[in-house]
Design a protein around this motif. Structure first.
Motif, PDB file in Angstrom:
ATOM      1  N   CYS A 168      33.452 -14.789  -3.923  1.00 14.18           N
ATOM      2  CA  CYS A 168      33.548 -13.867  -5.493  1.00 14.18           C
ATOM      3  C   CYS A 168      33.374 -14.430  -6.185  1.00 14.18           C
ATOM      4  O   CYS A 168      31.788 -14.798  -7.477  1.00 14.18           O
ATOM      5  CB  CYS A 168      34.667 -13.035  -6.040  1.00 14.18           C
ATOM      6  SG  CYS A 168      35.365 -12.243  -4.288  1.00 14.18           S
ATOM      7  N   ALA A 195      29.860 -15.992  -6.318  1.00 14.57           N
ATOM      8  CA  ALA A 195      29.331 -14.454  -7.205  1.00 14.57           C
ATOM      9  C   ALA A 195      29.401 -14.557  -8.296  1.00 14.57           C
ATOM     10  O   ALA A 195      28.838 -13.295  -8.943  1.00 14.57           O
ATOM     11  CB  ALA A 195      29.449 -13.252  -5.976  1.00 14.57           C
ATOM     12  N   LEU A 212      31.347 -14.136  -9.683  1.00 10.22           N
ATOM     13  CA  LEU A 212      32.886 -12.864 -10.509  1.00 10.22           C
ATOM     14  C   LEU A 212      33.862 -13.357 -11.084  1.00 10.22           C
ATOM     15  O   LEU A 212      34.334 -14.629 -10.408  1.00 10.22           O
ATOM     16  CB  LEU A 212      33.206 -11.842  -9.606  1.00 10.22           C
ATOM     17  CG  LEU A 212      32.441 -11.110  -8.450  1.00 10.22           C
ATOM     18  CD1 LEU A 212      33.349 -10.274  -7.766  1.00 10.22           C
ATOM     19  CD2 LEU A 212      31.361 -10.215 -10.195  1.00 10.22           C
ATOM     20  N   ALA A 224      37.411  -9.516 -12.677  1.00 11.52           N
ATOM     21  CA  ALA A 224      36.271  -8.279 -11.707  1.00 11.52           C
ATOM     22  C   ALA A 224      37.428  -8.778 -10.336  1.00 11.52           C
ATOM     23  O   ALA A 224      36.883  -8.142  -9.269  1.00 11.52           O
ATOM     24  CB  ALA A 224      34.545  -8.974 -11.519  1.00 11.52           C
ATOM     25  N   VAL A 225      37.080 -10.328  -9.776  1.00 13.57           N
ATOM     26  CA  VAL A 225      38.023 -11.023  -8.594  1.00 13.57           C
ATOM     27  C   VAL A 225      38.958  -9.787  -7.770  1.00 13.57           C
ATOM     28  O   VAL A 225      39.453  -9.101  -7.074  1.00 13.57           O
ATOM     29  CB  VAL A 225      38.579 -11.534  -8.209  1.00 13.57           C
ATOM     30  CG1 VAL A 225      38.503 -12.391  -7.326  1.00 13.57           C
ATOM     31  CG2 VAL A 225      36.694 -13.011  -8.459  1.00 13.57           C
ATOM     32  N   ARG A 261      38.171  -6.222  -7.497  1.00 15.23           N
ATOM     33  CA  ARG A 261      37.525  -6.053  -5.899  1.00 15.23           C
ATOM     34  C   ARG A 261      37.926  -5.727  -4.961  1.00 15.23           C
ATOM     35  O   ARG A 261      37.984  -5.483  -3.747  1.00 15.23           O
ATOM     36  CB  ARG A 261      36.626  -6.593  -6.010  1.00 15.23           C
ATOM     37  CG  ARG A 261      35.470  -6.852  -4.621  1.00 15.23           C
ATOM     38  CD  ARG A 261      34.761  -8.288  -4.868  1.00 15.23           C
ATOM     39  NE  ARG A 261      33.690  -7.824  -3.706  1.00 15.23           N
ATOM     40  CZ  ARG A 261      33.441  -6.843  -2.923  1.00 15.23           C
ATOM     41  NH1 ARG A 261      32.602  -6.073  -3.508  1.00 15.23           N
ATOM     42  NH2 ARG A 261      32.621  -7.559  -1.964  1.00 15.23           N
ATOM     43  N   PRO A 283      27.905 -16.137  -1.532  1.00 13.10           N
ATOM     44  CA  PRO A 283      27.930 -15.225  -2.744  1.00 13.10           C
ATOM     45  C   PRO A 283      28.740 -13.827  -1.074  1.00 13.10           C
ATOM     46  O   PRO A 283      28.129 -14.081  -0.594  1.00 13.10           O
ATOM     47  CB  PRO A 283      27.135 -15.425  -3.336  1.00 13.10           C
ATOM     48  CG  PRO A 283      25.749 -15.094  -2.938  1.00 13.10           C
ATOM     49  CD  PRO A 283      26.100 -15.500  -1.953  1.00 13.10           C
ATOM     50  N   VAL A 284      29.784 -13.193  -1.732  1.00 13.79           N
ATOM     51  CA  VAL A 284      30.236 -11.820  -1.096  1.00 13.79           C
ATOM     52  C   VAL A 284      29.035 -11.376  -1.635  1.00 13.79           C
ATOM     53  O   VAL A 284      28.674 -11.253  -2.901  1.00 13.79           O
ATOM     54  CB  VAL A 284      31.377 -12.021  -1.745  1.00 13.79           C
ATOM     55  CG1 VAL A 284      31.364 -11.435  -3.371  1.00 13.79           C
ATOM     56  CG2 VAL A 284      31.826 -10.030  -0.924  1.00 13.79           C
ATOM     57  N   ASP A 285      28.651  -9.925  -0.889  1.00 14.57           N
ATOM     58  CA  ASP A 285      27.798  -9.103  -1.077  1.00 14.57           C
ATOM     59  C   ASP A 285      29.173  -8.046  -1.730  1.00 14.57           C
ATOM     60  O   ASP A 285      29.755  -7.455  -1.815  1.00 14.57           O
ATOM     61  CB  ASP A 285      26.999  -7.957   0.032  1.00 14.57           C
ATOM     62  CG  ASP A 285      26.288  -6.680  -0.558  1.00 14.57           C
ATOM     63  OD1 ASP A 285      26.112  -7.078  -1.779  1.00 14.57           O
ATOM     64  OD2 ASP A 285      25.973  -6.683   1.216  1.00 14.57           O
ATOM     65  N   LEU A 286      28.164  -8.240  -3.376  1.00 11.65           N
ATOM     66  CA  LEU A 286      28.737  -6.955  -4.448  1.00 11.65           C
ATOM     67  C   LEU A 286      28.206  -5.249  -3.565  1.00 11.65           C
ATOM     68  O   LEU A 286      29.158  -4.597  -4.730  1.00 11.65           O
ATOM     69  CB  LEU A 286      28.053  -7.275  -5.871  1.00 11.65           C
ATOM     70  CG  LEU A 286      28.870  -8.944  -5.597  1.00 11.65           C
ATOM     71  CD1 LEU A 286      28.203  -9.113  -7.617  1.00 11.65           C
ATOM     72  CD2 LEU A 286      29.612  -8.812  -6.153  1.00 11.65           C
ATOM     73  N   GLY A 287      27.450  -5.627  -3.460  1.00 10.22           N
ATOM     74  CA  GLY A 287      27.090  -4.268  -2.632  1.00 10.22           C
ATOM     75  C   GLY A 287      27.757  -3.537  -1.681  1.00 10.22           C
ATOM     76  O   GLY A 287      27.875  -2.240  -2.171  1.00 10.22           O
ATOM     77  N   ALA A 302      34.931  -3.700  -0.656  1.00  8.33           N
ATOM     78  CA  ALA A 302      36.110  -5.133  -0.327  1.00  8.33           C
ATOM     79  C   ALA A 302      36.256  -4.987   1.159  1.00  8.33           C
ATOM     80  O   ALA A 302      36.843  -3.244   0.968  1.00  8.33           O
ATOM     81  CB  ALA A 302      36.870  -5.697  -1.451  1.00  8.33           C
TER      82      ALA A 302
END
Length: 172
Positions: A110, A113, A115, A119-120, A123, A161-165, A168
């Motif tokens: 995260c 990415a 964040l 935000a973390v 998520r 990065p974590v995939d924001l799409g 979680a």
């Protein structure tokens, strides 16, 4: 200039990512083993000094089109040293990242990415206080003092990065 060389290297990486079949040759102001190694890692197939003759430049381009990689012989030892050091550095980074718990690894992804703590927390369905604790643990285990340094180390270790799409994963 240093900025120009680094700009050329990041351009090489972007071209390689967008068009993997495209072969690039870096035309450099001066021979620099560290920059040449970075260019090769970014996907360049050749490194030529700007003061090279036209026939030398054409020979390199023809060779690259045949699938060869071209470096001035004088640079070879320095470039190999740089690539070996980068590999050792990466291995060290990988070992540090492997010391993280699965949750800390997720928090690190995260951070990569971009964040922030809030935000973390949203998520990963955690309180901001818990995220702060995880972030402090990540910095401590990686032996760094800032999020920026943690992200740089993570990238060296190949952590993406974590995939924001995607939603979680909920895990311990």
């Amino acid at each position: 200039s240093a900025a120009g060389a680094l700009g050329g290297i990041s351009l090489t990486a972007r071209v390689r990512a967008a068009h993997p079949q495209t072969r690039t040759v870096v035309l450099a102001a001066r021979d620099d083993p560290a920059r040449a190694a970075a260019a090769l890692q970014a996907g360049a197939f050749g490194w030529v000094a700007k003061d090279s003759s036209l026939s030398r430049l054409l020979a390199v381009i023809r060779g690259v089109l045949r699938g060869e990689t071209h470096l001035p012989p004088a640079l070879l030892t320095g470039v190999l040293r740089e690539l070996t050091a980068a590999r050792e550095h990466r291995t060290e980074s990988e070992q540090l990242v492997e010391s993280l718990t699965p949750r800390e690894h997720e928090v690190l992804r995260c951070m990569v990415a971009g964040l922030g703590r809030k935000a973390v927390a949203e998520r990963l369905y955690l309180s901001p206080h818990t995220v702060r604790t995880h972030m402090q643990n990540v910095l401590g285990k990686l032996g760094v003092h800032s999020t920026l340094a943690a992200v740089a180390l993570a990238r060296r270790a190949g952590v993406g990065p974590v995939d924001l799409g995607e939603p979680a994963r909920v895990s311990g």
